[in-house]
Structures are given as structure tokens and as C-alpha cells.
Design a protein around this motif. Structure first.
Motif, PDB file in Angstrom:
ATOM      1  N   PRO A 151       3.856  -8.442   1.003  1.00 13.82           N
ATOM      2  CA  PRO A 151       3.491  -7.160   0.364  1.00 13.82           C
ATOM      3  C   PRO A 151       3.536  -5.976   1.319  1.00 13.82           C
ATOM      4  CG  PRO A 151       1.985  -8.888  -0.317  1.00 13.82           C
ATOM      5  CD  PRO A 151       2.857  -9.477   0.747  1.00 13.82           C
ATOM      6  N   LYS A 152       3.190  -6.227   2.584  1.00 12.06           N
ATOM      7  CA  LYS A 152       3.224  -5.136   3.571  1.00 12.06           C
ATOM      8  C   LYS A 152       4.658  -4.682   3.817  1.00 12.06           C
ATOM      9  CE  LYS A 152      -0.954  -6.508   6.039  1.00 12.06           C
ATOM     10  NZ  LYS A 152      -1.520  -6.988   7.319  1.00 12.06           N
ATOM     11  N   ASP A 153       5.586  -5.662   3.942  1.00 10.16           N
ATOM     12  CA  ASP A 153       6.994  -5.311   4.144  1.00 10.16           C
ATOM     13  C   ASP A 153       7.535  -4.547   2.953  1.00 10.16           C
ATOM     14  OD1 ASP A 153       6.950  -6.551   6.596  1.00 10.16           O
ATOM     15  OD2 ASP A 153       7.728  -8.461   5.831  1.00 10.16           O
ATOM     16  N   ALA A 154       7.146  -4.991   1.756  1.00 11.18           N
ATOM     17  CA  ALA A 154       7.606  -4.309   0.536  1.00 11.18           C
ATOM     18  C   ALA A 154       7.100  -2.869   0.505  1.00 11.18           C
ATOM     19  CB  ALA A 154       7.132  -5.062  -0.697  1.00 11.18           C
ATOM     20  N   LYS A 155       5.846  -2.656   0.914  1.00  9.87           N
ATOM     21  CA  LYS A 155       5.266  -1.316   0.929  1.00  9.87           C
ATOM     22  C   LYS A 155       5.969  -0.439   1.958  1.00  9.87           C
ATOM     23  CE  LYS A 155       2.192   1.666  -0.453  1.00  9.87           C
ATOM     24  NZ  LYS A 155       2.227   2.188  -1.833  1.00  9.87           N
ATOM     25  N   ILE A 156       6.265  -1.022   3.131  1.00 14.19           N
ATOM     26  CA  ILE A 156       6.972  -0.275   4.173  1.00 14.19           C
ATOM     27  C   ILE A 156       8.340   0.159   3.679  1.00 14.19           C
ATOM     28  CG2 ILE A 156       8.095  -0.505   6.430  1.00 14.19           C
ATOM     29  CD1 ILE A 156       5.705  -2.273   7.268  1.00 14.19           C
ATOM     30  N   GLU A 157       9.072  -0.751   3.033  1.00 15.41           N
ATOM     31  CA  GLU A 157      10.395  -0.421   2.501  1.00 15.41           C
ATOM     32  C   GLU A 157      10.296   0.667   1.431  1.00 15.41           C
ATOM     33  OE1 GLU A 157      12.489  -3.808   1.149  1.00 15.41           O
ATOM     34  OE2 GLU A 157      12.555  -4.782   3.113  1.00 15.41           O
ATOM     35  N   GLU A 158       9.270   0.586   0.597  1.00 13.22           N
ATOM     36  CA  GLU A 158       9.084   1.599  -0.452  1.00 13.22           C
ATOM     37  C   GLU A 158       8.836   2.977   0.154  1.00 13.22           C
ATOM     38  OE1 GLU A 158       5.897   2.742  -3.972  1.00 13.22           O
ATOM     39  OE2 GLU A 158       5.823   0.759  -3.046  1.00 13.22           O
ATOM     40  N   LEU A 159       7.980   3.029   1.186  1.00 13.49           N
ATOM     41  CA  LEU A 159       7.685   4.306   1.839  1.00 13.49           C
ATOM     42  C   LEU A 159       8.900   4.853   2.578  1.00 13.49           C
ATOM     43  CD1 LEU A 159       4.117   3.516   3.244  1.00 13.49           C
ATOM     44  CD2 LEU A 159       4.691   4.994   1.316  1.00 13.49           C
ATOM     45  N   GLN A 160       9.670   3.965   3.220  1.00 15.86           N
ATOM     46  CA  GLN A 160      10.878   4.401   3.913  1.00 15.86           C
ATOM     47  C   GLN A 160      11.891   4.968   2.922  1.00 15.86           C
ATOM     48  OE1 GLN A 160      12.028   0.873   6.050  1.00 15.86           O
ATOM     49  NE2 GLN A 160      11.043   1.552   7.947  1.00 15.86           N
ATOM     50  N   ASP A 161      12.037   4.296   1.773  1.00 17.31           N
ATOM     51  CA  ASP A 161      12.966   4.773   0.750  1.00 17.31           C
ATOM     52  C   ASP A 161      12.526   6.129   0.207  1.00 17.31           C
ATOM     53  OD1 ASP A 161      15.251   4.258  -1.117  1.00 17.31           O
ATOM     54  OD2 ASP A 161      13.642   4.385  -2.605  1.00 17.31           O
TER      55      ASP A 161
END
Length: 199
Positions: A56-66
Motif C-alpha cells: 500500500p505504501k508503494d501504491a501511495k507513492i506511485e499515486e503521489l508521483q503521478d
């Protein structure tokens, strides 16, 4: 050393060796368990990666980067659009001012043309001519240029024909006389040349 002490040392040595062996075995077991746990963690990570599941943390990081990339792209587009609009507004404002200045330039030229021959060398006439040349130079530095007319082929994009004349000295559709100068600002026509065209 007494006989009792020798006997005591002999009896302690096997026990020490046993304790040391037990200790070594415990260390080896702990290392083996740690290695097995690390290997299992790596296998779990690979399995999770292969199955497509994400932390979930990686998914959140990718979402914020996008989201950040999108906002940066939007800001860049906004900046370019604003610069383009600002440039367009500047061009429109400059053209409007130039159109208002051109009649003043025309009057300068008419005034110089009306100076009598015997007064052309006077300090007043020379002063007016210097002011006129300075005026023209300032406009040229700002991007204003006169449109060539006399002797050129008539071009409706540059010239406005108000008269036609039969004249063998000029070719077909050649401009025989310029009645009013035309001007361009940075390559765009501000005022068409008013001309007389030979048939």
C-alpha cells in the motif's frame, strides 16, 4: 600444586567443552534461522511481485508521483499559454500604437517635401530633417519597416491599388507611383501601401 587441584581441573575441562559446544550449536542454529527467514522474505517479495500485489505504501507513492507529474505538466502548459497570450497582447498593443504614429510620420514627410528649395539648407529645415531621421530610426529599431512599392509588382497582400494608368515605361501590374507609404511590423502588414498601378 596438590593432587586435589589437579583432579579438580581434570573434572572441569569436559564440562567447559560441552558448554562451548552447546553455545556454538546455538549460534549456528540462530544464523540458520535468520538465513531461512531472510530467504523466505525474499521469496515472499518475489511472489508478491509476481502476483501483481503491491505494498500500500508503494501504491501511495506511485499515486503521489503521478499526481505531481500531472500538476507539473499542467503548470508548464499554463506558463507557455500565458507567455503566448502576453506576447499576443503586446503585439496587438504595439500595432495599435504604430498605426496611430504613422500619420505623424506622413506629416513629417509632407512638411519636408514642402520646404522651398532656397530654404532647404537652413538650420530649421536641417533640424526638422534630423528629427525625422531619428523618428524613422526609432521605428526601425522597434521592428517597423517600410514596404517597397515603386517599381515592384503589385501584391494585394502588401499594396492597395487606388489608381490605374497606361504607361509604357512600366510593365504589366507594375507599381508606377506610391501615393502613401505602407509599413510592416515584425513581418506583419500594419498599413498597406497606397499605389498607382500600370496596366
Amino acid at each position: 600444586m596438590s593432587q586435589d587441584s589437579k583432579n579438580e581441573n581434570k573434572t572441569c575441562t569436559p564440562e567447559s567443552e560441552t558448554a562451548e559446544a552447546v553455545k556454538d550449536e546455538a549460534v549456528e542454529n540462530a544464523q540458520a534461522e535468520a538465513n531461512a527467514e531472510a530467504e523466505q522474505t525474499a521469496q515472499d517479495a518475489e511472489a508478491e511481485k509476481a502476483s501483481g500485489k503491491k505494498d500500500p505504501k508503494d501504491a501511495k507513492i506511485e499515486e503521489l508521483q503521478d499526481r505531481l507529474r500531472r500538476q507539473m505538466a499542467e503548470f508548464d502548459n499554463f506558463r507557455k499559454r500565458t507567455e503566448k497570450e502576453k506576447s499576443a497582447m503586446y503585439e496587438v498593443g504595439a500595432r495599435d500604437i504604430i498605426e496611430k504614429i504613422l500619420p505623424v510620420l506622413d506629416n513629417f514627410e509632407r512638411g519636408l517635401a514642402a520646404v522651398p528649395e532656397d530654404e532647404k539648407g537652413s538650420s530649421f529645415a536641417e533640424g526638422i530633417e534630423k528629427i525625422y531621421k531619428q523618428f524613422v530610426k526609432t521605428l526601425e529599431d522597434a521592428g517597423v519597416e517600410a514596404i517597397e512599392a515603386k517599381g515592384q509588382q503589385f501584391d494585394p497582400n502588401l499594396h492597395n491599388a487606388v489608381m490605374h494608368v497606361e504607361d509604357d515605361q512600366f510593365g504589366e501590374n507594375e507599381i508606377s507611383q506610391e501615393l502613401q507609404k505602407g509599413y510592416k511590423y515584425r513581418g506583419t502588414v500594419v498599413r498597406h501601401s497606397m499605389v498607382q498601378v500600370a496596366n
